[in-house]
Enzyme design. Structure first.
Site, PDB file in Angstrom:
ATOM      1  N   TYR A  91       5.842  -1.930  -1.891  1.00 25.30           N
ATOM      2  CA  TYR A  91       4.899  -2.651  -2.015  1.00 25.30           C
ATOM      3  C   TYR A  91       4.293  -3.072  -3.264  1.00 25.30           C
ATOM      4  CZ  TYR A  91       0.558  -4.783   0.338  1.00 25.30           C
ATOM      5  OH  TYR A  91      -0.619  -5.744   0.800  1.00 25.30           O
ATOM      6  N   SER A 181       9.392   3.373   0.590  1.00 25.90           N
ATOM      7  CA  SER A 181       8.153   2.817   1.117  1.00 25.90           C
ATOM      8  C   SER A 181       8.268   1.464   1.998  1.00 25.90           C
ATOM      9  CB  SER A 181       7.163   2.746  -0.188  1.00 25.90           C
ATOM     10  OG  SER A 181       5.547   2.398   0.352  1.00 25.90           O
ATOM     11  N   ASP A 267       1.683  13.064   1.009  1.00 24.70           N
ATOM     12  CA  ASP A 267       1.698  11.512   0.621  1.00 24.70           C
ATOM     13  C   ASP A 267       0.471  10.841   1.260  1.00 24.70           C
ATOM     14  OD1 ASP A 267       2.069   9.037   0.446  1.00 24.70           O
ATOM     15  OD2 ASP A 267       4.182   8.955   1.000  1.00 24.70           O
ATOM     16  N   HIS A 296       3.643  10.248  -2.755  1.00 30.36           N
ATOM     17  CA  HIS A 296       4.250   9.130  -2.623  1.00 30.36           C
ATOM     18  C   HIS A 296       5.625   8.884  -3.275  1.00 30.36           C
ATOM     19  CE1 HIS A 296       4.902   5.685  -0.154  1.00 30.36           C
ATOM     20  NE2 HIS A 296       4.720   4.876  -1.030  1.00 30.36           N
TER      21      HIS A 296
END
Length: 317
Positions: A91, A181, A267, A296
């Site tokens: 992202y 992700s 995370d 993350h």
């Protein structure tokens, strides 16, 4: 960051109800059929990126509505490979620089890096006005009123068309889809929707179990959903219905290629329970690497080599 989600034993048992609507499969069949009406061939232009050991190309291919999407193609020495990894981006990231993507080629694997439309480090714009309407800044609620208008419909269509482009450009015999992700969520979608996927490598995958993510995470991007619905509480049901068309656990239940997931138990951006929601619904052969004290970044460079070893065991490079 302390552990904030459920204990690992409970995570391994977490299997929420799938949220797909009755027309989920038809929605995606129609979406991809319309995208493939654009028959423009992808183009690959050799570039001098300062990388001498590998052949590198700047690729343009038709994505959603035939709109141009960018990518990097990096081929190992000799120009051919048994495996090609089609990788999607996180992202806000985009395809970045060619020299950010050399590990696979260094290990004898071709890599096609697909850009993410409209993201800050990408080169591919989002030209569509279809998602206009009230939404929170960011991408998560753009088009929340209608799955046909949502941003993720375009992003996932680009991802599938990226696999199509790779299959036309690279003479590999096996294609894997991968990404961290958001890219991991896209990889799950392509595993369910694309043709000829031989392996799936989602790292700390986002875009899974949206309701749980919005309930638990206090970080963007899931926070965008909560912030939007705090202002527009009358749209809760409609928003989650829309998001169900792009939920990784719904795609995972339709994916059958061998898969290697990763999850990080500290995370705060992608809660571990949302990863296990997709993993526990995954229909094909599967394994998961658990990183108890990571956030993350997941398994980082250690897990990068785990991915390569996984591919090697499926078919020697």
């Amino acid at each position: 960051m302390p552990t904030f989600d459920w204990p690992l034993g409970e995570l391994r048992r977490y299997q929420p109800e799938l949220t797909h609507e009755p027309d989920f499969d038809l929605f995606w069949q129609d979406t991809l059929a319309a995208a493939r009406e654009c028959t423009d061939a992808p183009s690959a232009t050799p570039i001098d990126a300062g990388v001498r050991a590998f052949a590198t190309y700047d690729v343009t291919f038709p994505g959603w509505a035939g709109e141009p999407v960018k990518g990097w193609l990096v081929l190992p020495s000799g120009g051919s490979a048994r495996w090609c990894v089609v990788e999607y981006q996180g992202y806000g990231v985009g395809r970045g620089r060619v020299h950010d993507h050399l590990l696979y080629a260094a290990c004898g694997v071709a890599q096609f890096v697909v850009d993410a439309r409209g993201h800050s480090r990408g080169d591919t714009g989002d030209r569509s006005a279809e998602s206009s309407g009230p939404h929170e800044p960011g991408f998560m609620t753009q088009g929340a009123h209608d799955p046909r208008a949502h941003y993720m419909r375009r992003l996932i269509t680009d991802a599938v068309r990226g696999l199509d482009a790779a299959r036309s450009l690279v003479s590999a015999s096996r294609f894997a889809v991968a990404g961290p992700s958001q890219g991991g969520g896209q990889a799950l979608a392509v595993a369910a929707l694309g043709d000829g996927v031989a392996a799936v490598l989602p790292d700390v995958p986002f875009l899974c179990d949206y309701r749980r993510g919005a309930d638990v995470s206090d970080r963007v991007p899931y926070l965008e959903i909560a912030q939007f619905l705090r202002k527009r509480p009358e749209l809760v049901d409609d928003t989650f219905r829309t998001l169900s068309y792009f939920d990784g656990m719904n795609f995972a239940s339709r994916a059958t290629a061998p898969s290697l997931f990763s999850v990080a138990l500290m995370d705060p951006i992608v809660p571990p329970s949302t990863v296990f929601a997709a993993y526990n619904h995954y229909a094909g052969p599967k394994d998961i690497r658990v990183y108890p004290f990571n956030e993350h970044e997941g398994g980082g460079s250690l897990h990068a080599m785990q991915r390569l070893e996984f591919l090697r065991k499926l078919a020697e490079f």
